[in-house]
Design an enzyme around this catalytic site. Structure first.
Site, mmCIF file in Angstrom:
data_model
loop_
_atom_site.group_PDB
_atom_site.id
_atom_site.type_symbol
_atom_site.label_atom_id
_atom_site.label_comp_id
_atom_site.label_asym_id
_atom_site.label_seq_id
_atom_site.Cartn_x
_atom_site.Cartn_y
_atom_site.Cartn_z
ATOM 1 C CE LYS A 100 -1.661 1.579 4.084
ATOM 2 N NZ LYS A 100 -1.367 2.974 4.466
ATOM 3 C CG ASN A 101 2.310 2.698 3.586
ATOM 4 O OD1 ASN A 101 1.143 3.006 3.337
ATOM 5 N ND2 ASN A 101 2.744 2.488 4.818
ATOM 6 N NE ARG A 132 -1.641 12.596 8.505
ATOM 7 C CZ ARG A 132 -0.461 12.969 8.065
ATOM 8 N NH1 ARG A 132 0.272 12.132 7.370
ATOM 9 N NH2 ARG A 132 -0.012 14.175 8.302
ATOM 10 C CB CYS A 173 -3.890 10.311 12.123
ATOM 11 S SG CYS A 173 -2.405 9.624 12.791
ATOM 12 N NE ARG A 212 1.223 10.313 10.447
ATOM 13 C CZ ARG A 212 0.611 9.368 9.761
ATOM 14 N NH1 ARG A 212 -0.506 8.841 10.193
ATOM 15 N NH2 ARG A 212 1.125 8.926 8.614
ATOM 16 N N PRO A 213 2.681 16.154 11.531
ATOM 17 C CG PRO A 213 4.735 16.787 12.444
ATOM 18 C CD PRO A 213 3.632 15.785 12.594
ATOM 19 C CB ILE A 214 2.877 18.357 6.206
ATOM 20 C CG1 ILE A 214 2.036 19.625 6.421
ATOM 21 C CG2 ILE A 214 2.007 17.131 6.169
ATOM 22 C CD1 ILE A 214 1.269 20.037 5.172
ATOM 23 C CG LEU A 258 10.505 17.382 8.212
ATOM 24 C CD1 LEU A 258 10.767 15.917 8.557
ATOM 25 C CD2 LEU A 258 11.805 18.185 8.343
ATOM 26 C CG ASP A 271 3.422 1.459 9.599
ATOM 27 O OD1 ASP A 271 3.072 2.349 10.385
ATOM 28 O OD2 ASP A 271 3.712 1.686 8.409
ATOM 29 C CB ILE A 289 8.229 6.623 14.457
ATOM 30 C CG1 ILE A 289 9.377 5.660 14.174
ATOM 31 C CG2 ILE A 289 7.864 7.493 13.263
ATOM 32 C CD1 ILE A 289 10.277 5.928 13.054
ATOM 33 N NE ARG A 335 -6.786 4.334 6.109
ATOM 34 C CZ ARG A 335 -5.817 4.599 6.970
ATOM 35 N NH1 ARG A 335 -6.034 4.541 8.251
ATOM 36 N NH2 ARG A 335 -4.615 4.947 6.561
HETATM 37 N N1 EPU Z 1 7.375 14.254 10.749
HETATM 38 C C1 EPU Z 1 7.663 15.563 11.016
HETATM 39 N N2 EPU Z 1 7.459 16.474 10.032
HETATM 40 C C2 EPU Z 1 7.020 16.130 8.787
HETATM 41 C C3 EPU Z 1 6.732 14.779 8.513
HETATM 42 C C4 EPU Z 1 6.919 13.861 9.526
HETATM 43 O O1 EPU Z 1 8.060 15.902 12.116
HETATM 44 O O2 EPU Z 1 6.867 17.019 7.939
HETATM 45 C C5 EPU Z 1 7.577 13.243 11.809
HETATM 46 C C6 EPU Z 1 6.312 12.427 12.103
HETATM 47 O O3 EPU Z 1 5.488 13.065 13.044
HETATM 48 C C7 EPU Z 1 6.913 11.141 12.620
HETATM 49 C C8 EPU Z 1 8.172 10.979 11.765
HETATM 50 O O4 EPU Z 1 8.481 12.283 11.301
HETATM 51 O O5 EPU Z 1 7.295 11.269 13.962
HETATM 52 C C9 EPU Z 1 8.036 10.049 10.614
HETATM 53 O O6 EPU Z 1 6.842 10.323 9.866
HETATM 54 P P1 EPU Z 1 6.792 10.117 8.296
HETATM 55 O O7 EPU Z 1 6.714 11.429 7.612
HETATM 56 O O8 EPU Z 1 7.907 9.207 7.883
HETATM 57 O O9 EPU Z 1 5.404 9.389 8.107
HETATM 58 P P2 EPU Z 1 4.538 9.408 6.788
HETATM 59 O O10 EPU Z 1 5.454 9.480 5.633
HETATM 60 O O11 EPU Z 1 3.455 10.395 6.907
HETATM 61 C C10 EPU Z 1 4.583 6.817 6.322
HETATM 62 C C11 EPU Z 1 3.579 5.715 6.260
HETATM 63 C C12 EPU Z 1 3.053 5.395 7.663
HETATM 64 C C13 EPU Z 1 4.255 5.029 8.542
HETATM 65 C C14 EPU Z 1 5.296 6.148 8.526
HETATM 66 C C15 EPU Z 1 6.561 5.819 9.280
HETATM 67 C C16 EPU Z 1 2.558 6.006 4.091
HETATM 68 C C17 EPU Z 1 1.345 6.321 3.310
HETATM 69 N N3 EPU Z 1 2.452 6.103 5.404
HETATM 70 O O12 EPU Z 1 3.885 7.948 6.831
HETATM 71 O O13 EPU Z 1 2.222 4.266 7.518
HETATM 72 O O14 EPU Z 1 3.825 4.804 9.856
HETATM 73 O O15 EPU Z 1 5.675 6.444 7.156
HETATM 74 O O16 EPU Z 1 7.175 4.691 8.762
HETATM 75 O O17 EPU Z 1 3.583 5.636 3.535
HETATM 76 C C18 EPU Z 1 0.406 2.848 7.993
HETATM 77 O O18 EPU Z 1 0.601 2.282 6.906
HETATM 78 O O19 EPU Z 1 -0.350 2.370 8.879
HETATM 79 C C19 EPU Z 1 1.098 4.106 8.281
HETATM 80 C C20 EPU Z 1 0.682 4.953 9.203
#
Ligand code: EPU
Length: 418
Positions: free
Chosen positions: A22-23, A92, A116, A121-123, A125, A307, A329, A399
């Site tokens: 999925k991811n 998201r 969530c 879940r900040p963005i 970065l 995960d 994480i 999902r």
């Molecule tokens: N983070 C920041 N700033 C950002 C983005 C992330 O501080 O701009 C922090 C997050 O809060 C977290 C860490 O960095 O503490 C890692 O988050 P990441 O950005 O890697 O998560 P993501 O890319 O949004 C993906 C997977 C998640 C998985 C995480 C970590 C997808 C669609 N989602 O999310 O998968 O938990 O990486 O490996 O690829 C799931 O499948 O159940 C799921 C939640």
């Protein structure tokens, strides 16, 4: 709202085939925005998250067919650059349309995804990286507005408080493929899903060096072409079936997987006494009779995946002794713990660590899935519990697990949807 009714106590036996990831599939689908050519993707799992993203891409102006695991995406001339709340709100990960839209059309308007079930879940970065490439970012009524006169390569360190960001790396990598000049990302995520995206982008004509490492060098190109690509197997689904098989004390062969992508979980389990053999794209789970307690800390790849944290907590209920699981994480990803305690699990939490005292039988009852992985963990708990377990809110599970109950039934589990 649907629920699973599970009759616990059956040892799982047989063979189960892993679906596409999925991811990995989600960013590969959005990479189609970067080209006017046709993108054909194979091994796409039929999941509600995938359907939501397809709907979003259609809304943006793509023509899409999805049949028997193959998605074909065409079009791009009459594109909209707005990702609305009603779809981003459902998933998201829709935020990964931001980088490609900006790179291809110089503007994007994407609803802010919000938090969530397991914390913020900040963005930041994602936005920092795009600003480094020359995007102007503003916020307007819950939307991110990004525009540029043309992205330009730059160097950046993409690390937050908890390390690298998977979707953040994907967003910047996709944007940089069409930016002018060279982009260097230090602190890039090394997850297999990011590597899969990089490899597909290279097939489309992108120039990316350092794939699979934490430093990516991307030289922008004038255009990207359409392509045909096969998505990697889902390592989290693989880990889920490993845990399920061992928790029930069964003997299961997992096929169509990549054992290398679950090396860390396998290493921990083997050290704790589980009998496991691997070969090419197969994992043989032979015995968990002597499974002892274990200690886990979730980290970015190749560390133990967040995960699988909830999923392994159920396995810890079965292992002899006290196991500890620390979340590195998402410090609050423990929403499932009170539900497991209601089933009789002995778990204590201190900040971002839980200690699970294993060995006792769980008892079936009504429980609620709060998110995708928490939901899967409750299903496994139901499979090893005495009596019936009713897992509510299973839309979360749909999902991310293709045909979950069908695959479990194929291994002898008593599980049905109502
Ligand atoms: N983070 C920041 N700033 C950002 C983005 C992330 O501080 O701009 C922090 C997050 O809060 C977290 C860490 O960095 O503490 C890692 O988050 P990441 O950005 O890697 O998560 P993501 O890319 O949004 C993906 C997977 C998640 C998985 C995480 C970590 C997808 C669609 N989602 O999310 O998968 O938990 O990486 O490996 O690829 C799931 O499948 O159940 C799921 C939640």
């Amino acid at each position: 709202m649907s629920k699973f009714i599970i009759e616990g106590g059956k040892k799982l036996k047989g063979e189960v085939e892993i679906s596409g990831s999925k991811n990995a599939a989600l960013p590969l689908l959005t990479a189609s925005i970067l080209t006017d050519g046709e993108v054909v993707l194979h091994n796409i799992p039929d999941l509600s998250d995938i359907r939501v993203l397809i709907e979003l891409l259609e809304k943006l102006g793509k023509n899409i067919t999805f049949e028997k695991g193959t998605v074909s995406i065409k079009g791009g001339d009459k594109i909209s650059t707005e990702a609305p709340y009603d779809l981003v709100n459902k998933m998201r990960a829709s935020i990964i349309v931001l980088g490609p839209l900006l790179a291809k059309y110089n503007k994007a308007r994407v609803s802010l995804p919000g938090g969530c079930a397991f914390g913020p879940r900040p963005i930041d970065l994602h936005l920092k990286g795009l600003e480094k490439l020359g995007a102007k970012i503003t916020f307007d009524h819950g939307y991110v507005d990004a525009d540029t006169k043309g992205l330009k390569g730059n160097s950046m360190v993409l690390l937050g408080k908890f390390g690298s960001s998977v979707l953040g790396t994907d967003n910047i990598m996709m944007a940089a493929t069409l930016a002018e000049g060279e982009t260097v990302i230090q602190g890039a995520a090394c997850e297999p899903e990011c590597t899969d995206l990089a490899q597909m982008l290279v097939k489309m004509g992108a120039d990316i060096k350092g794939i699979g490492t934490s430093t990516l060098k991307i030289r922008g190109v004038g255009r990207l072409n359409g392509t045909e690509y096969k998505v990697i197997p889902d390592r989290i689904e693989t880990g889920t079936f490993i845990s399920t098989a061992l928790a029930t004390g069964g003997e299961v062969n997992i096929t169509n997987c990549n054992p290398w992508h679950v090396q860390k979980p396998l290493e921990i389990l083997k050290e704790s006494g589980a009998e496991i053999h691997t070969e090419d794209n197969k994992i043989y789970l032979e015995s968990s009779e002597n499974l002892r307690s274990f200690s886990i800390k979730t980290r970015p790849y190749p560390g133990f995946p967040t995960d699988l944290q909830a999923i392994f907590a159920v396995l810890a209920c079965r292992a002899k002794g006290s196991s500890s699981l620390t979340e590195g994480i998402y410090p609050d990803r423990f929403g499932y713990v009170p539900e497991l305690i209601r089933m009789g699990a002995k778990i204590e939490r201190e900040e971002s660590t839980i200690v699970v005292c294993g060995g006792d039988r769980l008892n079936g009852t009504d429980v609620k899935a709060l998110d995708l992985r928490a939901g899967a963990s409750l299903v496994i708990a139901g499979l090893i519990a005495e009596g019936n377990t009713y897992v509510h809110n299973i839309e979360h599970i749909d999902r991310g697990y293709e045909g979950f109950e069908k695959k479990l039934r194929g291994l002898g589990a008593e599980i049905r949807r109502e």
